[in-house]
Scaffold this motif. Structure first.
Motif, mmCIF file in Angstrom:
data_model
loop_
_atom_site.group_PDB
_atom_site.id
_atom_site.type_symbol
_atom_site.label_atom_id
_atom_site.label_comp_id
_atom_site.label_asym_id
_atom_site.label_seq_id
_atom_site.Cartn_x
_atom_site.Cartn_y
_atom_site.Cartn_z
ATOM 1 N N GLN A 140 41.019 44.460 42.602
ATOM 2 C CA GLN A 140 41.254 45.506 43.593
ATOM 3 C C GLN A 140 39.938 46.006 44.180
ATOM 4 O O GLN A 140 39.822 46.223 45.386
ATOM 5 N N ALA A 141 38.938 46.169 43.297
ATOM 6 C CA ALA A 141 37.672 46.718 43.760
ATOM 7 C C ALA A 141 36.967 45.787 44.717
ATOM 8 O O ALA A 141 36.437 46.205 45.737
ATOM 9 N N VAL A 142 36.946 44.482 44.391
ATOM 10 C CA VAL A 142 36.218 43.525 45.228
ATOM 11 C C VAL A 142 36.929 43.269 46.549
ATOM 12 O O VAL A 142 36.315 43.210 47.609
ATOM 13 N N THR A 143 38.265 43.105 46.487
ATOM 14 C CA THR A 143 39.005 42.749 47.699
ATOM 15 C C THR A 143 39.433 43.951 48.509
ATOM 16 O O THR A 143 39.759 43.823 49.689
ATOM 17 N N GLY A 144 39.461 45.147 47.886
ATOM 18 C CA GLY A 144 39.896 46.332 48.606
ATOM 19 C C GLY A 144 41.408 46.449 48.726
ATOM 20 O O GLY A 144 41.907 47.272 49.502
ATOM 21 N N ILE A 145 42.172 45.676 47.982
ATOM 22 C CA ILE A 145 43.630 45.740 48.008
ATOM 23 C C ILE A 145 44.071 46.835 47.043
ATOM 24 O O ILE A 145 43.774 46.789 45.852
ATOM 25 N N ALA A 204 48.122 36.042 39.103
ATOM 26 C CA ALA A 204 49.030 35.164 38.362
ATOM 27 C C ALA A 204 49.178 33.824 39.061
ATOM 28 O O ALA A 204 49.279 32.772 38.419
ATOM 29 N N ALA A 205 49.207 33.842 40.411
ATOM 30 C CA ALA A 205 49.326 32.584 41.160
ATOM 31 C C ALA A 205 48.102 31.700 40.959
ATOM 32 O O ALA A 205 48.180 30.484 41.106
ATOM 33 N N HIS A 206 46.932 32.306 40.628
ATOM 34 C CA HIS A 206 45.705 31.537 40.378
ATOM 35 C C HIS A 206 45.437 31.422 38.883
ATOM 36 O O HIS A 206 44.285 31.236 38.465
ATOM 37 N N GLN A 257 37.520 34.423 39.466
ATOM 38 C CA GLN A 257 36.611 33.898 40.493
ATOM 39 C C GLN A 257 37.375 33.133 41.563
ATOM 40 O O GLN A 257 37.108 33.259 42.760
ATOM 41 N N LEU A 258 38.352 32.324 41.126
ATOM 42 C CA LEU A 258 39.137 31.541 42.078
ATOM 43 C C LEU A 258 39.979 32.449 42.959
ATOM 44 O O LEU A 258 40.100 32.229 44.170
ATOM 45 N N ALA A 259 40.570 33.500 42.368
ATOM 46 C CA ALA A 259 41.392 34.410 43.150
ATOM 47 C C ALA A 259 40.565 35.166 44.175
ATOM 48 O O ALA A 259 40.960 35.331 45.334
ATOM 49 N N ILE A 279 40.639 34.968 48.483
ATOM 50 C CA ILE A 279 40.787 36.119 49.373
ATOM 51 C C ILE A 279 39.599 36.209 50.317
ATOM 52 O O ILE A 279 39.741 36.397 51.526
ATOM 53 N N THR A 280 38.382 36.065 49.775
ATOM 54 C CA THR A 280 37.193 36.203 50.629
ATOM 55 C C THR A 280 37.088 35.085 51.634
ATOM 56 O O THR A 280 36.459 35.228 52.674
#
Length: 469
Positions: free
Chosen positions: A13-18, A29-31, A36-38, A42-43
């Motif tokens: 949440q912190a890195v992506t802002g979601i 869960a999908a990743h 790191q992959l998730a 997103i990025t």
């Protein structure tokens, strides 16, 4: 949900802002919970939910980012941007090419910056159009659309920074993603110095060349911080500019990763600063955070000591358990040792037998080769000539005392004498030299091409064999 899963969701949440925790959980869960992959998925996607979440973040909200295994984020409100500094809204060209970033202008009305921004966007549109038409170069790719992973972006930034401002100048930026750099700072108990590079801002060259690359500033940053840099033209740099609410460039920030699952944004440095101002600001931040860093180091040492104590207890338990099994293990090892020795002795016996067989075979082969060689040499010599004025009589004495005599034409070379000796079964040595007594002359390789007459051996000669050691 376990604590590690909660930490991953909070960090994501912190890195992506979601802000939607359920959505973050589904993405992770999908990743397969590969953080790191998730984050990379997103990025690397400009249309991801994090983009809209970042765009809606207020300029006074804390910057949403955290290191791995960190859950919370606390940051003081950044300095309000000057009224004349306004964030540009994306235009129609932006939406057409879906570029995952934009350039935050350092000042509205700066004509040079606007022209450079227009040329950059136009170049992206043209490159994308040529790619769709199949006219773009096959090997180059569209660098603006096909973004590399965060580590590659960081390495590209470091390379571009060194090319523009000189290799070895400025702070030693780490060539890794922001999350990895934050982890590195936490491991080294240092603060993280963040520099967001705006290539089109008019103050960027003077700030980088005059302040950031100044030797006192760079040395102070290298000593007290882990330095990370990113271009706002790239995915992670753009994300961090939104997370840190960067409103004015040049932009620097200081972040501290603590050990209590909290990350603090300590300082924002916006706008051009002199080397003295940079050192003063950074020195103040270091002095204020020394206590926290020392406390974090002490806490880590206590955890390490506790871990060592548990390991020592486990070792003692294992030692007691192994003591009960020692005699049985020794018995088994002794039995295995005897079996190995017997097997080794048998192996050596077979090897010695095989070596004897091989030696006999090699000796037979060598003897056969020598016999063939003698036969070939004898056939090469041809028939012995009859006596005559152009015929030389040569006497050869062997080390065993045996003597051999043969006639040769005076035009025959010294090599033929060696062939004659080799054709006889009188000499076992392979390296030898023909030598005359009076006067003593050695007929080595340098004289093999001489004829008997040229070598002074005509009409007769007496030679002996000298074995080479």
């Amino acid at each position: 949900m376990s604590e590690s899963v909660d930490d991953k969701v909070s960090y994501f949440q912190a890195v992506t802002g979601i802000s939607d925790a359920d959505l973050c959980t589904e993405i992770l869960a999908a990743h397969n919970w590969d953080l790191q992959l998730a984050v990379s998925s997103i990025t690397a996607n400009p249309s991801s939910p994090s983009a809209s979440a970042s765009a809606s973040t207020s300029s006074r909200e804390p910057a949403p980012f955290a290191p791995p295994e960190e859950a919370d984020f606390v940051a003081p409100p950044p300095l309000p941007p000057p009224q004349q500094q306004q964030q540009q809204q994306p235009g129609i060209v932006w939406k057409l090419v879906t570029l995952p970033f934009y350039v935050v202008s350092g000042g509205v009305g700066l004509i040079a910056g606007s022209f450079r921004l227009g040329a950059w966007v136009a170049g992206g549109v043209l490159s994308r159009s040529l790619s769709l038409l199949g006219l773009a170069a096959q090997g180059g790719g569209d660098r603006l659309l096909e973004l590399p992973p965060s580590a590659a972006e960081a390495a590209d930034f470091v390379a571009e920074f060194e090319r523009e401002f000189g290799a070895g100048r400025g702070p030693r930026f780490v060539a890794e993603g922001f999350a990895d750099a934050l982890q590195r700072a936490q491991r080294e108990y240092k603060l993280l110095f963040v520099y967001l590079h705006s290539p089109d801002h008019p103050d960027t060259p003077s700030f980088c060349g005059g302040s950031l690359c100044a030797e006192p500033v760079a040395a102070f940053i290298d000593e007290n911080f882990v330095a990370w840099g990113g271009s706002i033209r790239r995915t992670e740099g753009f994300k961090m500019s939104n997370s840190l609410n960067a409103s004015r460039f040049p932009f620097c920030a200081v972040v501290m990763a603590s050990t209590n699952q909290r990350i603090v944004l300590l300082q924002q440095v916006e706008g051009p600063k002199s080397p003295e101002e940079m050192i003063t600001i950074l020195q103040r931040v270091v002095e204020e955070c020394t206590t926290s860093l020392v406390a974090a180091r002490i806490e880590a040492e206590e955890r390490l000591n506790n871990q060592r104590l548990r390991e020592e207890q486990d070792d003692a338990y294992r030692a007691a358990l192994e003591a009960d099994q020692a005699r049985e293990r020794e018995r088994i090892e002794e039995q295995e040792r005897r079996e190995r020795e017997a097997a080794e002795a048998e192996r050596k016996r077979k090897e010695e037998e095989e070596a004897l067989v091989r030696a006999a075979q090699e000796a037979a082969e060598k003897e056969a080769a020598l016999a063939r060689r003698r036969q070939e040499k004898a056939m090469a010599l041809g028939a012995e000539p009859e006596k005559g004025p152009d015929v030389t009589r040569v006497l050869v004495r062997f080390p065993t005392g045996e003597r051999k005599e043969r006639r040769f034409y005076s035009s025959t070379t010294i090599t033929s004498l060696y062939d004659y000796v080799d054709s006889l079964d009188c000499l076992k040595a392979e390296k030898y030299t023909l030598v005359s007594n009076f006067p003593r002359v050695t007929f080595g390789p340098e004289k093999h091409s001489l004829t008997l007459e040229e070598a002074g051996l005509h009409p007769q000669a007496s030679l002996f064999i000298e074995i080479e050691q």
